[in-house]
Enzyme design. Sequence first.
Site: not given
Ligand code: NAD
Length: 314
Positions: A32, A36, A73, A75, A105, A145, A149, A159, A175
């Site tokens: 990470d 964010t 995860l 993003s 892979k 976004y 995705k 892949y 969530t």
């Molecule tokens: P979050 O922002 O708390 O966590 C995302 C993490 O990714 C962060 O810790 C951030 O620092 C890290 N990150 C971002 N860009 C990066 C990079 N280039 N290199 C390394 N790390 C990087 O968000 P979340 O709510 O925990 O979401 C996690 C995943 O679940 C995401 O992919 C999100 O799209 C997906 N998601 C979440 C929800 C939800 O309700 N929370 C809903 C749908 C999908």
Amino acid sequence: MPTSLVTGGAGFLGSHLCEELLRRGHRVICVDNLETGSLANIEHIRDRAFVHRNIDIIEPYFIDEQIDFVYHLASPASPIDYLRLPLATLKVGSYGTHHTLGLAKFHRARFLIASTSEVYGDPQVHPQPESYWGHVNPIGPRGVYDEAKRYAEALTMAYHRQQGVDTAIVRIFNTYGPRMRPHDGRAIPTFLRQALQDRPITVFGDGSQTRSFCYVEDEIRGLIALAESGYHTPVNIGNPDEFTLLELAKTVIDVTGSKSEILFEALPTDDPQVRQPDITLAREILGWEPAVSLREGLRRTIDQAGVEALVGAV
Ligand code: NAD
């Protein structure tokens, strides 16, 4: 002891996933760059089976030890973040997913990507089954976004089909739980922050748009069940109990015993009107369904996060 790599492991969902995998006896490598996420989400983890690597996965990267599972995860995920970071969001969905799939892979690991209900856009089918292809505006502000995705899902299937990588796709619906950031712009942390300070609760539009909210513990259980299955095409993991935003605001007021009033504000661009997962598939193939109701989840969030964290500074 299986080893799991969790990209985005210092984020909201990722940190809960790391903890649960450690509890189940995995070694966990959390990758990470804290874009964010935050060290505060993982600093309490005192386990020799856990390591954090500060890596930006948009650049090529390599982990030089055997990996059995990759949970991808990383993003930006909240509207406030991806509207602030549109290019980084597209890059992490494309380059970041390429690099992480390549790693899976190399290690012959099972790969799971966190996709989202946003791939359905403003759905014309309700509730949303995995077979529905969606209704997304590619050029609106949220497109960075949603399309990142959708591209990441296409890449994952490529892949799998062309390179034989063992992949899974989870479509996560809203969530919530402890460690959500109070100012990340999503409905539950915003409403909780406002209610706990007796400030007006800001509802977009007339509040008739619907959402379905899944407690984090249920969501993580679903992610792990899917990763440990042999399933390859997308699976919805979310709570099918559907609420209007106005109902959510009233429930938050009730659970917190707040004196807040409700204030209506302009609807953001391309805000989906409805959102409810069809979880028939998850029930059938994983035997998974959520167990925590909205009221119970809100209570647990308040108890575990504490009022101070939920009203936190900007
Ligand atoms: P979050 O922002 O708390 O966590 C995302 C993490 O990714 C962060 O810790 C951030 O620092 C890290 N990150 C971002 N860009 C990066 C990079 N280039 N290199 C390394 N790390 C990087 O968000 P979340 O709510 O925990 O979401 C996690 C995943 O679940 C995401 O992919 C999100 O799209 C997906 N998601 C979440 C929800 C939800 O309700 N929370 C809903 C749908 C999908």
